[in-house]
Design a protein around this motif. Structure first.
Motif, PDB file in Angstrom:
ATOM      1  N   TYR A 130      -1.113  19.580  68.120  1.00  0.00           N
ATOM      2  CA  TYR A 130       0.029  19.407  67.230  1.00  0.00           C
ATOM      3  C   TYR A 130      -0.215  19.993  65.834  1.00  0.00           C
ATOM      4  O   TYR A 130       0.741  20.352  65.149  1.00  0.00           O
ATOM      5  CB  TYR A 130       0.426  17.929  67.139  1.00  0.00           C
ATOM      6  CG  TYR A 130       1.248  17.474  68.314  1.00  0.00           C
ATOM      7  CD1 TYR A 130       2.635  17.349  68.225  1.00  0.00           C
ATOM      8  CD2 TYR A 130       0.656  17.175  69.542  1.00  0.00           C
ATOM      9  CE1 TYR A 130       3.398  16.949  69.304  1.00  0.00           C
ATOM     10  CE2 TYR A 130       1.415  16.771  70.634  1.00  0.00           C
ATOM     11  CZ  TYR A 130       2.784  16.659  70.510  1.00  0.00           C
ATOM     12  OH  TYR A 130       3.538  16.271  71.593  1.00  0.00           O
ATOM     13  N   LEU A 185       1.114  23.764  66.906  1.00  0.00           N
ATOM     14  CA  LEU A 185       2.495  23.561  66.471  1.00  0.00           C
ATOM     15  C   LEU A 185       2.659  23.626  64.952  1.00  0.00           C
ATOM     16  O   LEU A 185       3.748  23.912  64.464  1.00  0.00           O
ATOM     17  CB  LEU A 185       3.034  22.229  66.997  1.00  0.00           C
ATOM     18  CG  LEU A 185       3.130  22.110  68.525  1.00  0.00           C
ATOM     19  CD1 LEU A 185       3.803  20.792  68.907  1.00  0.00           C
ATOM     20  CD2 LEU A 185       3.861  23.291  69.150  1.00  0.00           C
ATOM     21  N   ASP A 223       2.982  19.976  76.043  1.00  0.00           N
ATOM     22  CA  ASP A 223       2.094  19.717  74.900  1.00  0.00           C
ATOM     23  C   ASP A 223       0.629  19.522  75.291  1.00  0.00           C
ATOM     24  O   ASP A 223      -0.191  19.227  74.435  1.00  0.00           O
ATOM     25  CB  ASP A 223       2.592  18.534  74.064  1.00  0.00           C
ATOM     26  CG  ASP A 223       2.291  17.170  74.658  1.00  0.00           C
ATOM     27  OD1 ASP A 223       1.856  17.067  75.826  1.00  0.00           O
ATOM     28  OD2 ASP A 223       2.510  16.172  73.937  1.00  0.00           O
TER      29      ASP A 223
END
Length: 129
Positions: A20, A24, A117
Motif C-alpha cells: 500500500y 499504491l 492487493d
C-alpha cells in the motif's frame, strides 16, 4: 458527520504496508503495537494527510476469511480508491507487476479497474467523468 477511518482486512500487515505504500503510494500515519504481532496501522493519501485513514486490519477473526474469500471469488472489491486517471494508474501499476482482475472499463459516469492487493483483497480504482 464525516468518514474518519475505514479498513481492509489483510493477511499480513507488514506485507500490506509495503504494497500500500511502495506500490499504491499511500503514507503511514499511525503504527501502534497492540501486543503480539498486531498493530494499529493506518495509512493516508499523501494528497490529504489529515483525511480519511485506511486501517490495515489483521484478518484473524473467524468470520473474516470466509467473508473476504467470498468477495474475491465473486469479483467484488473490498473498497475503492479515487484516482485522477484510471488508465494512467493502470499502466503505472501494471509496470510494477500489479495483477488486475478488471482492466479499465467505462461504466456510465465512472471508469474503473480492479486490482489484487496481494493481501487477500480486490481493490477498485475509479475515476469520475
Amino acid at each position: 458527520m464525516r468518514i474518519n477511518l475505514t479498513s481492509v482486512f489483510v493477511e499480513d500487515q507488514e506485507k500490506a504496508l509495503r504494497f500500500y505504500t511502495d506500490v499504491l503510494g499511500f503514507v503511514k500515519k499511525h503504527d501502534v503495537p497492540l501486543g503480539g504481532e498486531d498493530r494499529w496501522l493506518t495509512l493516508v493519501s499523501p494528497e490529504d494527510p489529515d483525511g480519511t485513514e485506511l486501517l490495515l486490519e489483521p484478518n484473524k477473526h473467524p468470520a473474516v476469511k470466509p467473508y473476504t474469500t467470498a468477495l474475491v471469488e465473486d469479483g467484488i472489491p473490498a473498497t475503492a480508491f479515487a484516482v485522477d486517471d484510471v488508465r494512467a494508474e493502470f499502466d503505472r501499476l501494471s509496470e510494477l507487476g500489479v495483477r488486475f482482475t478488471q482492466e479499465p472499463t467505462e461504466m456510465g459516469p465512472v471508469t474503473t479497474a480492479v486490482l489484487d492487493d496481494t493481501c487477500g483483497n480486490l481493490i477498485q480504482i475509479m475515476q469520475s467523468a
